[in-house]
Scaffold this motif. Sequence first.
Motif, PDB file in Angstrom:
ATOM      1  N   ALA B 118       0.845  -1.207   0.000  1.00  0.00           N
ATOM      2  CA  ALA B 118       0.000   0.000   0.000  1.00  0.00           C
ATOM      3  C   ALA B 118       0.878   1.254   0.000  1.00  0.00           C
ATOM      4  N   HIS B 119       1.988   1.200   0.736  1.00  0.00           N
ATOM      5  CA  HIS B 119       2.921   2.335   0.759  1.00  0.00           C
ATOM      6  C   HIS B 119       3.595   2.517  -0.601  1.00  0.00           C
ATOM      7  N   MET B 120       3.942   1.397  -1.245  1.00  0.00           N
ATOM      8  CA  MET B 120       4.562   1.502  -2.577  1.00  0.00           C
ATOM      9  C   MET B 120       3.586   2.151  -3.565  1.00  0.00           C
ATOM     10  N   ASN B 121       2.322   1.722  -3.474  1.00  0.00           N
ATOM     11  CA  ASN B 121       1.316   2.305  -4.375  1.00  0.00           C
ATOM     12  C   ASN B 121       1.127   3.793  -4.096  1.00  0.00           C
ATOM     13  N   ALA B 122       1.190   4.160  -2.822  1.00  0.00           N
ATOM     14  CA  ALA B 122       1.052   5.579  -2.464  1.00  0.00           C
ATOM     15  C   ALA B 122       2.219   6.381  -3.044  1.00  0.00           C
ATOM     16  N   LEU B 123       3.419   5.826  -2.956  1.00  0.00           N
ATOM     17  CA  LEU B 123       4.580   6.537  -3.516  1.00  0.00           C
ATOM     18  C   LEU B 123       4.452   6.689  -5.030  1.00  0.00           C
ATOM     19  N   ARG B 124       3.938   5.633  -5.693  1.00  0.00           N
ATOM     20  CA  ARG B 124       3.708   5.726  -7.150  1.00  0.00           C
ATOM     21  C   ARG B 124       2.722   6.854  -7.449  1.00  0.00           C
ATOM     22  N   LEU B 125       1.661   6.909  -6.655  1.00  0.00           N
ATOM     23  CA  LEU B 125       0.630   7.939  -6.859  1.00  0.00           C
ATOM     24  C   LEU B 125       1.224   9.334  -6.679  1.00  0.00           C
ATOM     25  N   MET B 126       1.983   9.531  -5.605  1.00  0.00           N
ATOM     26  CA  MET B 126       2.567  10.856  -5.327  1.00  0.00           C
ATOM     27  C   MET B 126       3.514  11.274  -6.460  1.00  0.00           C
TER      28      MET B 126
END
Lengths: 201, 160
Positions: B118-126
């Motif tokens: 979930a954190h990796m996906n958040a970093l991708r989004l940012m």
Amino acid sequence: MASAPTNPKAKINLERATVLLMEASPQGMDILVQVLNGFGVRTPLRAMSGASAMEMVKSHLLDLIIIDAQLSDMDGYDFVKWLRTSKIEPNCAAPVIFMSGHTQVSSVTKGRDCGASFLVAKPIVPRVLLDRVIWVVRENRVFIECPTYSGPDRRFKFVGPPPGTEGRRSDDLPLEVGVANTPNMSQDAIDSLLQPQKAQL
Amino acid sequence: MTVKRRRFENRLSKLIELPGGKTVQEAMDDAESNMESIRDKVLGAMDKKVLQLLDSAASVTADPNPEALTNCYNMANEIFALAGAFGKVQMGEAAYSLCELIDRSGEAGKWSDPAFQAHMNALRLMRHDETEEGQEARKVVLTGLRSVIDAVTGPVPKAR
């Protein structure tokens, strides 16, 4: 704590200060160098590892050290602890501003006990860092050396020992003021204290 | 226990008062303008670091080795510092949240691969969405990350 607001018109001169910057990240080091150059520091010394910084401590007279928690070969806490116990005078007592991004739970007490003068949370903001430099300038804490700690006195307030306990230091202030043991001041002496004084800026 | 108390000369307090120099306001303005001169270079390097972190996340499994996690922690901590210095607050918060997840999971002796992903996906989004319109949605994602950490690791551990 020396947290009085800094007058934006006050003059500072850091041109002749020898400042050691310790940061493992090349970009983090770039930021620090640019900020310190902006403050007027001409050529700060740079070290990305604890080993190279130790050499600089031995060979330069340092006025200020700014260090990150993570170096390439050791952590910043261990470096500060080494510095404080190194007996390399006067550098062992040089002011240290310690920078930290995310702090691990296991490192919180290490940060308190390593002997740094002040801690600054990353990300670096010029205003905050300059404030800490000015705190260092106003700093007047004694340097403590004992088997469990070496560094500036961690107590900023001198309000005496906690209620119901004996102070451990000879100059701890008593909680009770007690009866005066010296003569009262003369009226002339009191008046002279109330005379308008020329302010020194 | 023997305690020695000594006073050392504060040389910096003498040097700073030498004639010349600049005002505090000028010092801050010069520092900020110097920082601006390296903004693109630093943010370019930060973006590469984010990609490197996303790549190395592939090596983190349901039972990750401590070395891989330390590596991710250090990269995330660096991204947090660089992003925050140049106003990329939400990217910085996502990276900080990853540091928090790794640290608190280690303290609690628990690991959740979905929380990590979930954190990796958040970093991708940012990284991909820096638009003004997306700001509220990104805030919701960051709030979600905090809830995920609390759910995985329990309450914040005491400092030691």
